[in-house]
Design an enzyme around this catalytic site. Structure first.
Site, PDB file in Angstrom:
ATOM      1  CE  LYS A  90       6.779   0.059  77.409  1.00  0.00           C
ATOM      2  NZ  LYS A  90       5.888  -0.450  76.334  1.00  0.00           N
ATOM      3  CD  GLN A 111      11.559   0.100  71.114  1.00  0.00           C
ATOM      4  OE1 GLN A 111      11.093  -0.016  69.991  1.00  0.00           O
ATOM      5  NE2 GLN A 111      11.331   1.159  71.862  1.00  0.00           N
ATOM      6  CE  LYS A 114      13.334   3.785  69.442  1.00  0.00           C
ATOM      7  NZ  LYS A 114      11.983   3.808  68.807  1.00  0.00           N
ATOM      8  CE  LYS A 126       8.226  -1.625  67.160  1.00  0.00           C
ATOM      9  NZ  LYS A 126       8.504  -0.254  67.641  1.00  0.00           N
ATOM     10  N   GLY A 165       2.028   0.611  71.347  1.00  0.00           N
ATOM     11  CA  GLY A 165       1.644   0.841  69.957  1.00  0.00           C
ATOM     12  C   GLY A 165       2.830   1.062  69.035  1.00  0.00           C
ATOM     13  CG  ASP A 166       5.719   0.773  65.605  1.00  0.00           C
ATOM     14  OD1 ASP A 166       6.602   1.458  66.123  1.00  0.00           O
ATOM     15  OD2 ASP A 166       5.722   0.485  64.388  1.00  0.00           O
ATOM     16  CB  THR A 209       6.579   9.484  69.504  1.00  0.00           C
ATOM     17  OG1 THR A 209       6.179   8.378  70.299  1.00  0.00           O
ATOM     18  CG2 THR A 209       7.772   9.100  68.661  1.00  0.00           C
ATOM     19  CG  ASN A 240       0.955   8.711  68.063  1.00  0.00           C
ATOM     20  OD1 ASN A 240       2.120   8.623  68.438  1.00  0.00           O
ATOM     21  ND2 ASN A 240       0.012   9.210  68.836  1.00  0.00           N
ATOM     22  CB  SER A 376       6.063   3.423  77.138  1.00  0.00           C
ATOM     23  OG  SER A 376       5.169   3.515  76.063  1.00  0.00           O
TER      24      SER A 376
HETATM   25  P1  NDP Z   1       0.700   5.408  62.558  1.00  0.00           P
HETATM   26  O1  NDP Z   1       0.123   4.108  62.140  1.00  0.00           O
HETATM   27  O2  NDP Z   1      -0.050   6.269  63.499  1.00  0.00           O
HETATM   28  O3  NDP Z   1       1.020   6.287  61.260  1.00  0.00           O
HETATM   29  C1  NDP Z   1       1.879   5.840  60.286  1.00  0.00           C
HETATM   30  C2  NDP Z   1       1.940   6.848  59.160  1.00  0.00           C
HETATM   31  O4  NDP Z   1       2.994   6.495  58.271  1.00  0.00           O
HETATM   32  C3  NDP Z   1       0.668   6.864  58.326  1.00  0.00           C
HETATM   33  O5  NDP Z   1       0.460   8.143  57.802  1.00  0.00           O
HETATM   34  C4  NDP Z   1       0.986   5.867  57.233  1.00  0.00           C
HETATM   35  O6  NDP Z   1       0.267   6.049  56.036  1.00  0.00           O
HETATM   36  C5  NDP Z   1       2.453   6.143  57.002  1.00  0.00           C
HETATM   37  N1  NDP Z   1       3.093   4.913  56.516  1.00  0.00           N
HETATM   38  C6  NDP Z   1       3.170   3.729  57.162  1.00  0.00           C
HETATM   39  N2  NDP Z   1       3.771   2.823  56.395  1.00  0.00           N
HETATM   40  C7  NDP Z   1       4.068   3.441  55.249  1.00  0.00           C
HETATM   41  C8  NDP Z   1       4.708   3.032  54.068  1.00  0.00           C
HETATM   42  N3  NDP Z   1       5.148   1.771  53.914  1.00  0.00           N
HETATM   43  N4  NDP Z   1       4.884   3.957  53.083  1.00  0.00           N
HETATM   44  C9  NDP Z   1       4.433   5.223  53.249  1.00  0.00           C
HETATM   45  N5  NDP Z   1       3.808   5.670  54.347  1.00  0.00           N
HETATM   46  C10 NDP Z   1       3.637   4.788  55.327  1.00  0.00           C
HETATM   47  O7  NDP Z   1       2.144   5.061  63.122  1.00  0.00           O
HETATM   48  P2  NDP Z   1       3.089   5.951  64.062  1.00  0.00           P
HETATM   49  O8  NDP Z   1       2.910   7.396  63.761  1.00  0.00           O
HETATM   50  O9  NDP Z   1       2.911   5.474  65.442  1.00  0.00           O
HETATM   51  O10 NDP Z   1       4.543   5.470  63.599  1.00  0.00           O
HETATM   52  C11 NDP Z   1       5.277   6.144  62.578  1.00  0.00           C
HETATM   53  C12 NDP Z   1       6.741   5.791  62.698  1.00  0.00           C
HETATM   54  O11 NDP Z   1       7.224   6.203  63.988  1.00  0.00           O
HETATM   55  C13 NDP Z   1       7.089   4.301  62.607  1.00  0.00           C
HETATM   56  O12 NDP Z   1       8.361   4.164  62.016  1.00  0.00           O
HETATM   57  C14 NDP Z   1       7.163   3.870  64.068  1.00  0.00           C
HETATM   58  O13 NDP Z   1       7.964   2.718  64.218  1.00  0.00           O
HETATM   59  C15 NDP Z   1       7.825   5.101  64.659  1.00  0.00           C
HETATM   60  N6  NDP Z   1       7.663   5.289  66.099  1.00  0.00           N
HETATM   61  C16 NDP Z   1       6.435   5.284  66.684  1.00  0.00           C
HETATM   62  C17 NDP Z   1       6.327   5.503  68.034  1.00  0.00           C
HETATM   63  C18 NDP Z   1       5.003   5.581  68.711  1.00  0.00           C
HETATM   64  O14 NDP Z   1       4.999   5.825  69.922  1.00  0.00           O
HETATM   65  N7  NDP Z   1       3.888   5.406  68.035  1.00  0.00           N
HETATM   66  C19 NDP Z   1       7.521   5.694  68.880  1.00  0.00           C
HETATM   67  C20 NDP Z   1       8.760   5.767  68.146  1.00  0.00           C
HETATM   68  C21 NDP Z   1       8.802   5.550  66.810  1.00  0.00           C
HETATM   69  P3  NDP Z   1      -0.942   5.046  55.662  1.00  0.00           P
HETATM   70  O15 NDP Z   1      -2.053   5.420  56.585  1.00  0.00           O
HETATM   71  O16 NDP Z   1      -1.206   5.306  54.235  1.00  0.00           O
HETATM   72  O17 NDP Z   1      -0.439   3.656  55.905  1.00  0.00           O
HETATM   73  O1  2IT Z   2       9.381   2.495  68.328  1.00  0.00           O
HETATM   74  C1  2IT Z   2       9.009   2.774  69.490  1.00  0.00           C
HETATM   75  O2  2IT Z   2       9.784   3.241  70.321  1.00  0.00           O
HETATM   76  C2  2IT Z   2       7.594   2.593  69.817  1.00  0.00           C
HETATM   77  N1  2IT Z   2       6.816   2.198  68.953  1.00  0.00           N
HETATM   78  C3  2IT Z   2       7.121   2.853  71.209  1.00  0.00           C
HETATM   79  C4  2IT Z   2       7.361   1.652  72.079  1.00  0.00           C
HETATM   80  C5  2IT Z   2       6.788   1.732  73.478  1.00  0.00           C
HETATM   81  O3  2IT Z   2       6.940   0.730  74.188  1.00  0.00           O
HETATM   82  O4  2IT Z   2       6.211   2.747  73.862  1.00  0.00           O
END
Ligand code: NDP
Ligand code: 2IT
Length: 444
Positions: A90, A111, A114, A126, A165-166, A209, A240, A376
């Site tokens: 997952k 992961q 986690k 992943k 997603g991520d 998240t 997100n 999830s």
């Molecule tokens: P999104 O794609 O929705 O948003 C990512 C955000 O981070 C955007 O604002 C983006 O800016 C910015 N960003 C991405 N890469 C960079 C970079 N290299 N430098 C600066 N800013 C950056 O992703 P999420 O919100 O889903 O994910 C954000 C973080 O949370 C990640 O580390 C992800 O692994 C983690 N995460 C996500 C989960 C989920 O359920 N979605 C669960 C647990 C962790 P820009 O638009 O300019 O690229």
């Molecule tokens: O980093 C993470 O935990 C995620 N992007 C969510 C993974 C998931 O399977 O919901």
């Protein structure tokens, strides 16, 4: 040399070209010293550390897709299935130009721990691609997602591996991938999470998240004196995780004053207007700089700097290594009390140590951002029983899972004489559950 140091040296040599993966392994190994010492012979005889750091398999494939000019474009796709000792693989899928095997391996490794902390039966994986969604048309996004799943479908399934997603992957991309999986296999099953609500998605997954991060943060603050109410908060990212972290922080009485993206950051001393941010990011798919067009008296700065604002709480919610030693020094100088990671590995190891050494409450992402994958897991449960739970039902389960994770980290740290070190607590608690299962399964 000890068993732990021997294995670390081997991994550092073998994967010297995978810096993000090595960073994640070093952080975990450092935390495990006491646990390993206590069980050294058992773990060494069973090659636990060698096995837990080597993925079960790494799938890498070509993703051909047709752009709007009719040209064929090629990206590389990945799925790293790290460990399925406690449940089916997952973990999310990331679409970003920086994606490579090192990044996907670090994320898959994190992961494993986690998912173990969530208390739900999920192994770690992943995947993703170096495809850059920025500037692509909706049709190009669909072409890419369909092509990606045309290969990936061979390796995933509701009881085998369940992606989500991520970065760069939200409900739209999951929808295209789900459609293609259904087309390739003929199966309507919970092969992905983060699905739309009309075809098996879970209420609260979108918010999970960010909300979970704040449930954890609030619990951590309360255990150390006071909660979120009245706190000034800096958040990085505008995706997100950042948006729903900001929403819950405000609901709990905090005032969020910053957000960012890879181009720049905003500072709104009056508190971020989240309806406006949602309109810019979720509806228009725009840039955070557009916030200033609607709010001329806020500040917009190009480049880095989001950690320079004096705040009580900092929540890095963008990407790996976005909070470095100098940022940690600035946050401490400005009186920060608490840093909780919403992103995966956003804080470098030296920055983490600096924060901890200066009395800042610090929560590692594998604990504090686990609410996304936990929900999830709840989506998978709903799919299995072919029922949908209400928003409040899912939200209250999410909250109790996050409080449970906090307590688990706290007590694991205390058990090993590391009270207040939530990095160690998370790694120890996540690790011991997975290792128990690995030992039970024998050499595999
Ligand atoms: P999104 O794609 O929705 O948003 C990512 C955000 O981070 C955007 O604002 C983006 O800016 C910015 N960003 C991405 N890469 C960079 C970079 N290299 N430098 C600066 N800013 C950056 O992703 P999420 O919100 O889903 O994910 C954000 C973080 O949370 C990640 O580390 C992800 O692994 C983690 N995460 C996500 C989960 C989920 O359920 N979605 C669960 C647990 C962790 P820009 O638009 O300019 O690229
Ligand atoms: O980093 C993470 O935990 C995620 N992007 C969510 C993974 C998931 O399977 O919901």
């Amino acid at each position: 040399m000890s068993y732990l140091n021997d294995v670390l040296a081997q991994i550092e040599k073998k994967y010297s070209y995978q810096p993000e993966f090595l960073q994640a392994v070093r952080e975990v190994f450092e935390s495990l010293e006491k646990v390993i010492t206590k069980n050294e012979k058992l773990y060494e005889d069973n090659a636990i550390l060698e096995r837990i750091t080597e993925p079960d398999r790494q799938i890498q494939f070509r993703v051909p897709w047709v752009d709007d000019t009719g040209k064929i474009r090629i990206n590389t796709g990945y799925r790293v299935q790290f460990n399925n000792s406690i449940g089916p693989y997952k973990g999310g899928l990331r679409l970003h130009p920086s994606v490579n095997l090192s990044v996907i391996k670090f994320l898959g490794f994190e992961q494993v721990f986690k998912n173990s902390l969530t208390s739900l039966p999920m192994g770690g994986a992943k995947g993703g691609s170096d495809f850059d969604p920025k500037g692509k048309s909706p049709r190009e996004i669909m072409n890419f997602c369909q092509s990606f799943m045309t290969e990936l479908y061979k390796y995933v399934g509701k009881d085998m591996d369940v992606p989500a997603g991520d970065i760069g992957v939200g409900a739209r991309e999951i929808g295209y991938m789900f459609g293609q999986y259904k087309r390739m296999t003929g199966l309507f099953e919970g092969v992905l999470t983060g699905k739309g609500l009309s075809y098996g998605g879970s209420l609260t997954r979108k918010e999970a998240t960010g909300y979970g991060l704040l449930y954890f943060t609030d619990e951590l603050l309360k255990a150390n004196g006071n909660g979120m109410d009245g706190k000034k908060v800096a958040i990085s990212g505008a995706g997100n995780v950042a948006i729903y972290a900001a929403e819950k922080a405000s609901q709990l009485g905090g005032k969020v004053v910053t957000l960012s993206d890879s181009t720049g950051w905003i500072y709104d001393k009056n508190g971020i207007d989240l309806d406006l941010v949602k309109e810019i990011k979720e509806v228009r798919r725009g840039r955070i700089s557009e916030y200033k067009d609607a709010k001329p008296d806020c500040e917009y700065h190009e480049g880095k700097g989001v950690w320079s604002v004096p705040v009580d709480i900092a929540l890095p919610c963008a990407t790996q290594n976005e909070l470095l030693l100098d940022d940690a020094k600035e946050l401490v100088k400005n009186g920060v009390q608490c840093v909780c990671e919403g992103a995966n590995m956003p804080t470098s190891i030296d920055a983490t140590k600096y924060l901890q050494a200066n009395g800042v409450l610090f929560a590692p992402g594998k604990a504090s951002n686990a609410g996304g994958v936990a929900t999830s897991g709840l989506e998978m449960s709903q799919n299995s029983e072919r029922l949908s739970w209400t928003f409040d039902q899912v939200d209250s389960k999410l909250k109790s899972i996050m409080i449970g994770i906090y307590k688990n980290c706290e007590s694991a740290a205390e058990e090993y004489g590391l009270k207040g070190n939530y990095v160690a607590g998370a790694n120890i608690a996540g690790f011991t559950k997975v290792v128990d299962a690995m030992l039970a399964h024998g050499a595999c």
